[in-house]
Enzyme design. Sequence first.
Site, PDB file in Angstrom:
ATOM      1  N   LEU A 135      39.438  49.019  39.847  1.00 28.15           N
ATOM      2  CA  LEU A 135      38.888  50.014  40.763  1.00 28.15           C
ATOM      3  C   LEU A 135      38.323  51.245  40.058  1.00 28.15           C
ATOM      4  CD1 LEU A 135      41.751  49.635  43.398  1.00 28.15           C
ATOM      5  CD2 LEU A 135      39.502  48.578  43.510  1.00 28.15           C
TER       6      LEU A 135
ATOM      7  N   GLY B 104      27.799  39.374  47.237  1.00 29.77           N
ATOM      8  CA  GLY B 104      28.556  39.992  46.152  1.00 29.77           C
ATOM      9  C   GLY B 104      28.166  39.459  44.792  1.00 29.77           C
ATOM     10  N   THR B 105      28.955  38.494  44.313  1.00 30.91           N
ATOM     11  CA  THR B 105      28.777  37.949  42.970  1.00 30.91           C
ATOM     12  C   THR B 105      27.348  37.461  42.711  1.00 30.91           C
ATOM     13  OG1 THR B 105      31.107  37.370  43.009  1.00 30.91           O
ATOM     14  CG2 THR B 105      29.776  36.254  41.364  1.00 30.91           C
TER      15      THR B 105
ATOM     16  N   ASN C 184      39.468  49.238  51.960  1.00 33.59           N
ATOM     17  CA  ASN C 184      40.059  48.174  51.149  1.00 33.59           C
ATOM     18  C   ASN C 184      41.578  48.289  51.262  1.00 33.59           C
ATOM     19  OD1 ASN C 184      41.041  46.493  49.190  1.00 33.59           O
ATOM     20  ND2 ASN C 184      39.873  47.374  47.500  1.00 33.59           N
TER      21      ASN C 184
ATOM     22  N   CYS D 174      45.205  47.122  48.177  1.00 31.55           N
ATOM     23  CA  CYS D 174      45.561  47.953  47.026  1.00 31.55           C
ATOM     24  C   CYS D 174      47.069  48.101  46.961  1.00 31.55           C
ATOM     25  CB  CYS D 174      44.953  49.347  47.172  1.00 31.55           C
ATOM     26  SG  CYS D 174      43.182  49.348  47.122  1.00 31.55           S
TER      27      CYS D 174
END
Lengths: 302, 253
Positions: A72, A263-264, A124, A127
Amino acid sequence: MDLSVRIGKIQMKNPVMTASGTFGYGGEYSEFVDLDRLGAIVVKGLSLQAREGNPSPRIWETPCGMINSIGLQNVGLDAFLKEKLPWLRRFQTPVIANILGSFPEEYSNLARRLDGEVEGIEVNVSCPNVRKGGILFSSTPESLKEIVGRVRDSVKQSTLIIKLSPATSDIGQDALLCEKEGADAVSMINTIPALAIDTETRKPRLSNITGGLSGPAVKPIALKMVWDSYRRLRIPIIGMGGITCGTDAIEFMLAGATAVAVGTANFINPSATMDIISGIEAYASEKGIRKITELTGGMQCS
Amino acid sequence: MSRHFSAEITDIRQLSREHFILTLHRPPSAPEPGPGQFFLIRLPRCGEDPLLRRPFSIFDWDEGKLRFFIRVAGKGTAILAGSGPGERIDLIGPLGRGYPEPSDGKRPVMVSGGMGIASLFPMIREQGKGGLLLYGARTSDELHLLDEIGATGIETETITDDGSSGRKGTVLDLLHDAVQSGKMEGAVVYGCGPWGMLHSLLGFLKENRMEGYLSLEERMACGLGACMGCAKEIGGRMLRVCLEGPVFSVSEF
């Protein structure tokens, strides 16, 4: 043909967004992507203070995918508001800030300060909760409920999106809990917890030992989770996990997603988002679809 | 001009079982690289597996071509080695911060370990005359491209780990000798090689308060500074090898 979709209060010209952490703060890709053509831009996850993240190595390639443990790393909220967001405001595209924290209060502080500054806030919840020995906020219904409740109280103007982890026994249940706590939308899936080992040295491939798997390898899992959730929800779903082309995006919409995030694929093809928008357009025109929202949940099971 | 383009393979020249030179036709739209910069190459014919692009330093270029010196280190590089003339590949680049030119009057000294020559060759080509190359490899078989290096006119000293060519030892031994013989007066050092070698070189340059630039290697995904996957701890901060690097000044460490 109408490609527009709505997520909470966010009106998007098409269903294609970027996935947090794969598109920097937008500028990194502006040479390859017409940012004005995107449905929405989701920026790298923000914490209150800047974070340096994990030591290297941070990524490892796996069949049709990759595992990452960036930890992060981000510029922190102040630098985002001062340096990154004003630049993004040159474009018409809605901005969604992804937020993360180590304590429940960090989430509510971030949400309060970003409320009204950005069109959307994506939370998110995967975490570690530092106060509970590092157990993930998303790992029990109680702690998930606490985070969602806190950010809901802090967000009055922006659209509130909860990003869900696939590391759960029933993601539909988690999504339903978010809806009951007042979330405007859910996004899924975050990366899947994963591990790779070097058999020569017997060491893990990543400094953090484990990481999150993304890329085409996770797509069937993500699709199933979107479908499981769609059947139980009223709020919209932003689907993601291994989308690399227009038909991948269509699959997510048929499973129940209103919008999708890429994303990727950005790493492999820097203009992937543009190609995916074109691919959706081509599909819609070929199939005579007038409103793209018709596709959401349109899988024909019989 | 676009940093995302496709190019045709014109030649693959095998230098050994593991080493080859990939030559591509450089389209007019492809921007000119600088020494120390790199390109991300998408592997041909493999769809989604292997998924990620592979980063390679630019070895040599002119108006009509781009050349890369590559060692087969895994599945991706093996696929590249097995491709042939006429195939098209997709590239992003030039990327990253390359080597700065030596300031006036400074003597460029290139310190290369193993595949480091792939990144340092453009400096040798541009700064060769009057410069010095300290070139080390594991064995004499891996001291590649000595002809091309010789043609630049650079003063070159070689060394191998096993003593199969020249002296036995490492480039650090050559460096110590160069200091003894006064060859390092007013030098600026450019280094590339395995991390162990760079680490020793860094220690040497810091200790002797010498100006130097080191090119680092790291696994990468996006190459554009977005994914943070290639970040390394440098001077207490996590810096991206793809964007803040791959070349870092010794003063940054």
